[in-house]
Design a protein around this motif. Structure first.
Motif, short mmCIF file in Angstrom:
data_model
loop_
_atom_site.label_atom_id
_atom_site.label_comp_id
_atom_site.label_asym_id
_atom_site.label_seq_id
_atom_site.Cartn_x
_atom_site.Cartn_y
_atom_site.Cartn_z
N GLU A 152 7.68 -90.92 -34.90
CA GLU A 152 8.04 -91.75 -33.76
C GLU A 152 9.24 -92.64 -34.06
OE1 GLU A 152 4.52 -93.96 -32.90
OE2 GLU A 152 3.56 -92.29 -31.84
N ARG A 153 9.39 -93.07 -35.30
CA ARG A 153 10.39 -94.08 -35.63
C ARG A 153 11.57 -93.60 -36.47
NH1 ARG A 153 5.57 -96.12 -34.88
NH2 ARG A 153 5.30 -98.14 -33.87
N TYR A 154 11.45 -92.43 -37.11
CA TYR A 154 12.49 -92.00 -38.04
C TYR A 154 12.90 -90.55 -37.80
CZ TYR A 154 10.98 -96.15 -40.56
OH TYR A 154 10.66 -97.43 -40.89
N ALA A 162 19.41 -88.09 -45.66
CA ALA A 162 19.27 -89.45 -45.11
C ALA A 162 18.13 -89.51 -44.10
CB ALA A 162 20.57 -89.88 -44.43
N ILE A 163 17.39 -90.60 -44.16
CA ILE A 163 16.37 -90.89 -43.16
C ILE A 163 16.93 -92.01 -42.30
CG2 ILE A 163 14.04 -91.79 -42.79
CD1 ILE A 163 13.20 -90.45 -45.38
N ARG A 164 16.94 -91.78 -41.00
CA ARG A 164 17.50 -92.77 -40.06
C ARG A 164 16.41 -93.37 -39.20
NH1 ARG A 164 22.70 -93.21 -39.19
NH2 ARG A 164 24.12 -91.76 -40.16
N HIS A 165 16.57 -94.65 -38.92
CA HIS A 165 15.67 -95.34 -38.01
C HIS A 165 16.14 -95.03 -36.59
CE1 HIS A 165 13.43 -98.51 -36.03
NE2 HIS A 165 12.74 -98.63 -37.14
N LYS A 166 15.26 -94.51 -35.74
CA LYS A 166 15.66 -94.09 -34.39
C LYS A 166 16.14 -95.26 -33.54
CE LYS A 166 12.78 -89.99 -33.78
NZ LYS A 166 11.66 -89.42 -33.04
N GLY A 167 15.42 -96.36 -33.55
CA GLY A 167 15.76 -97.49 -32.69
C GLY A 167 17.05 -98.17 -33.09
N VAL A 191 20.87 -95.74 -41.38
CA VAL A 191 20.23 -95.07 -42.50
C VAL A 191 19.29 -96.05 -43.21
CG1 VAL A 191 20.63 -93.95 -44.74
CG2 VAL A 191 22.17 -93.51 -42.83
N VAL A 192 18.10 -95.58 -43.51
CA VAL A 192 17.13 -96.38 -44.24
C VAL A 192 17.39 -96.21 -45.72
CG1 VAL A 192 14.67 -96.72 -44.68
CG2 VAL A 192 15.44 -96.05 -42.41
N LYS A 193 17.65 -97.30 -46.42
CA LYS A 193 17.94 -97.23 -47.85
C LYS A 193 16.66 -97.19 -48.68
CE LYS A 193 22.35 -99.51 -47.49
NZ LYS A 193 23.15 -100.67 -47.80
#
Length: 184
Positions: free
Chosen positions: A44-46, A54-59, A63-65
């Motif tokens: 739901e969020r990533y 890279a993992i990104r936060h949707k909202g 990029v999530v470090k």
């Protein structure tokens, strides 16, 4: 029995839950969320980009470090501020891409922060331990890493999956290198 593994969370608990408790001393933490709930929360969020890792936060579209643990793996917090758990980023990347939690993940190139899909593979615990990076720590008696002297046999020993014995310590060390031991 401590159900949290050396990297944060044991994903193989039989009851399909993230169990952060300690049984052998009588302490018990409450179960925060099931594996399915954690996967749903992540999806739901990533988002995950398999090309870059890279993992990104949707909202927030950033990029999530992640936070590094004491072994060099990055982890991500999931859950509410009150009820949250840490999940290793390579496990989260695998779960986001395949839609299921892995048993154990291996970074094929040995770089703990390289979470590209082409670098990750699901392996057993035994397979994962075979290619871990060993620290360059010479043995006190031989002066060579990975080479041990057995006084009972008068030989040098190298342990690489199975024990190999040599009469010469340098031959043992070269065999260690040739069999693929990697050192930091």
């Amino acid at each position: 029995m401590f159900c949290a593994s050396h990297v944060g969370i044991d994903m193989s608990c039989a009851d399909n839950r993230f169990d952060l408790g300690i049984d052998n001393v009588g302490l018990r933490f409450r179960i925060i969320m099931t594996k399915d709930e954690a996967l749903k929360y992540l999806r739901e969020r990533y988002t995950y980009d398999p090309e870059t890792g890279a993992i990104r936060h949707k909202g927030r579209d950033r990029v999530v470090k992640g936070l590094a643990n004491n072994q060099g793996y990055h982890r991500i917090k999931i859950g509410t501020e009150k009820d949250r758990i840490f999940v290793l980023m390579h496990r989260a990347a695998w779960a986001l891409y395949y839609g299921r939690w892995p048993t154990e993940i291996d970074h094929m190139n040995g770089i703990k922060t390289d979470n590209r899909l082409c670098n990750l593979r699901e392996v057993s615990s035994c397979e994962n331990k075979k290619n871990r990076v060993w620290k360059w720590k010479p043995n006190a008696r031989t002066g060579l890493p990975g080479v041990y002297y057995r006084t009972t046999e008068g030989r040098y020993r190298v342990s690489v999956g199975k024990n190999l014995h040599f009469r010469d310590k340098y031959e043992a060390f070269i065999t260690t290198i040739l069999l693929g031991r990697m050192y930091e």
